[in-house]
Structures are given as structure tokens and as C-alpha cells.
Design an enzyme around this catalytic site. Structure first.
Site, PDB file in Angstrom:
ATOM      1  CG  ASP A 172      -2.009   0.977   1.191  1.00  0.00           C
ATOM      2  OD1 ASP A 172      -3.059   0.628   0.634  1.00  0.00           O
ATOM      3  OD2 ASP A 172      -1.841   2.099   1.702  1.00  0.00           O
ATOM      4  CB  ILE A 173       0.976   4.327  -2.085  1.00  0.00           C
ATOM      5  CG1 ILE A 173       1.408   3.558  -3.336  1.00  0.00           C
ATOM      6  CG2 ILE A 173       1.672   5.683  -2.026  1.00  0.00           C
ATOM      7  CD1 ILE A 173       1.025   4.242  -4.634  1.00  0.00           C
ATOM      8  CD  GLU A 216      -4.635   3.923  -1.267  1.00  0.00           C
ATOM      9  OE1 GLU A 216      -4.833   4.169  -0.069  1.00  0.00           O
ATOM     10  OE2 GLU A 216      -5.532   3.983  -2.137  1.00  0.00           O
TER      11      GLU A 216
END
Length: 305
Positions: A172-173, A216
Site C-alpha cells: 500500500d502506498i 493505491e
């Protein structure tokens, strides 16, 4: 680069192969087989775009070959056209019921052969495009969530036969909502594309799959990778993303974009499901986020845990 469609001609009479080859060789790549057994071997090797299949052959006849081809996952979508001297409707119905898409009667008429082959090659090309669109994320060009789950399911079946490892990475960003709020959604999309490219560069094998899991969040499927290998690949992903040097002033942990990762590894068994890997990887991703982000957490799990 040669992008010509590949046609497999199957006939126990070499003269028939020569006639069809002469008609088609200027437009297509041609391979051939002179028996049913050889046809199945060649088809598995070259994965043709279309098969011209003689009905009456010694050993495995055309019906048997068609049935075998349609039962194999990698070949099931290859269109089969029967070439035959049989003209009765019962023979045609039998072939179509086994999955053939057309019949061409002998003696071969060049104009008819060219037209039928061209039509079915174009139809296959369009079907392939639609199938690819259905499993591809439009923004990044990676596999989408649907394809990710289908791929894990397939890998479980293949790897369980040899009790081999399968690892899945979810990532995950960090603070991506803040990134969009700070730089705008067009820059957010550009960021996602750059991260997708970094993930692809970090893969070690051609059978590794990278997918956009949603928003994301991304995922990597690593068949044959045990826990230690998967953690090394995860570190390589982290390095590739760091090398992008994407500014992120909205992050509370770094002036540049970072990612959090969860790794789940297990020896594949037939009664496991894609959810087993996804859920365990997601739990590890949660630990990375809870631990401060910009981290990698991992686990080896079994059916019992």
C-alpha cells in the site's frame, strides 16, 4: 518482430498439408502434424492461434484430438476447424458439439480456406483483446483484482502437485489520500503508474504476476518463492520505489513516497484458497501500517493458522 498468427495443420496425408500450406504460408506461420498424438504435442508447444484438423486419421482421430484440446486449460480457447471429406450432417454436428467452430470440406477450395481462416483468426484476435481488457487495470496496465484471484487459484492447483511454495505480497502506498490532496489526482495517477513500473522491474521471474488490487494497493504473486525469497523480493520492491524519489510533502514519515508491505508464504495444498494468501498478507500489511509504515512484515502460514 513477427506478429503473424500461427496455424497448426493436422492431416495424415502430406499432400493435403502441402496444399493448405501453399494457400496460407504467405499470410501465416504454419506448423504441421501428421497424427493425432503429434498434433497434441505440437499444440502444447507452439500454442497456435488456429488448428486445421483432419477428421479421419489413424490412432486418435480428429474428434479425439479436438476433445483433448478443449479439455486443456492452455488450449481450450484455440479455434478448431475440421477439414474432412465427410459431408453428412451427423459428422458435422458431432464435431461442433466437441467444440469445433467450423467445417471445411475436401477437396480444399483455396478461396474458401483463406476466407474461413481469415474470419476466425480475426474473431480470435477480438476475443483475446476483450479477454485481456477484462483482466487488466486500465490505468497501470497491470493485472486487475479479478485476474489476481484467478491466478492465485491456478497457481495453488499447479504448485500443490509438487508441494511447492507460493508467496503473495500486498503493498500500500503510504498516505496516498494526502498525496492526492497535495498534488492533485492527475499526479496521483502518474504516481500509481510509476509505482506499477517499479514493481514490474523488481520481479525476478517471468511467471511472477503484479496486479493493482484496488486504489493505491498492489499485489505480487510469486509461485515457487519461499518466505526468504519473498522477503528479498519485497526488499527489492522497496528499493525500486525509493529510487523513484517521488516527493511527498503530505507524508508524516518521509519527504518522499514510501510503501508498506505484507508478505504471506505457504506450501500450496489443494484445499487452500486464494483467500488464504490474501487474508494473511493483508494481516501482515496491517502490522506494517500499525508499526509506523514504510515497513515489511511477513509470515509463513499453514492451513491450521
Amino acid at each position: 518482430m513477427n506478429n503473424r498468427a500461427v496455424i497448426l495443420i493436422v492431416d495424415d496425408e502430406v499432400t493435403n498439408i502441402e496444399i493448405m500450406n501453399a494457400v496460407l504460408e504467405d499470410t501465416y506461420e504454419i506448423c504441421f502434424a501428421t497424427s493425432g498424438e503429434q498434433a497434441i504435442e505440437v499444440a502444447r508447444t507452439v500454442l497456435p492461434d488456429l488448428i486445421l484438423l483432419d477428421v479421419m486419421m489413424p490412432g486418435i482421430d480428429g474428434y479425439g484430438v479436438c476433445e483433448r484440446i478443449k479439455s486443456e486449460r492452455l488450449l481450450a480457447d484455440v479455434p478448431v476447424i475440421f477439414t474432412t471429406g465427410l459431408t453428412d450432417q451427423e459428422a458435422e454436428v458431432r464435431g461442433l458439439s466437441l467444440g469445433a467452430i467450423d467445417y471445411i470440406t475436401k477437396p480444399i477450395q483455396p478461396v474458401v480456406l483463406r476466407a474461413r481462416v481469415a474470419n476466425h483468426i480475426e474473431l480470435k484476435r477480438l476475443r483475446d483483446q476483450l479477454a485481456q481488457m477484462a483482466v487488466t487495470d486500465a490505468l497501470t496496465g497491470l493485472s486487475n483484482r479479478r485476474h489476481l484471484e484467478e491466478t492465485i487459484k491456478t497457481e495453488i492447483t499447479d504448485l500443490a502437485a509438487n508441494k511447492d511454495w507460493l508467496s503473495v505480497i500486498l503493498l500500500d502506498i503510504d498516505f496516498f489520500k494526502s498525496f492526492n490532496d497535495t498534488y492533485g489526482h492527475p499526479e496521483g495517477d502518474r504516481c500509481l503508474i510509476m509505482v506499477a513500473s517499479a514493481l514490474t522491474r523488481a520481479m525476478h521471474r517471468s511467471d511472477n504476476t503484479v496486479a493493482r488490487y484496488g486504489g493505491e494497493e498492489f499485489a505480487c504473486i510469486l509461485p515457487g518463492a519461499d518466505y526468504d525469497s519473498a522477503m528479498r523480493i519485497a526488499q527489492g520492491i522497496k528499493t525500486q520505489v525509493q529510487a523513484l524519489n517521488i516527493p511527498h510533502s503530505g507524508s508524516s514519515i518521509s519527504p518522499f513516497l514510501t510503501i508498506s508491505m505484507g508478505v504471506a508464504s505457504a506450501i500450496a495444498e489443494n484445499d487452500m484458497t486464494s483467500s488464504d494468501w490474501i487474508n494473511h498478507a493483508d494481516q501482515q500489511l496491517y502490522l506494517s501500517k500499525a508499526g509506523g509504515r514504510d515497513m515489511i512484515s511477513g509470515t509463513v502460514f499453514t492451513q491450521e493458522n
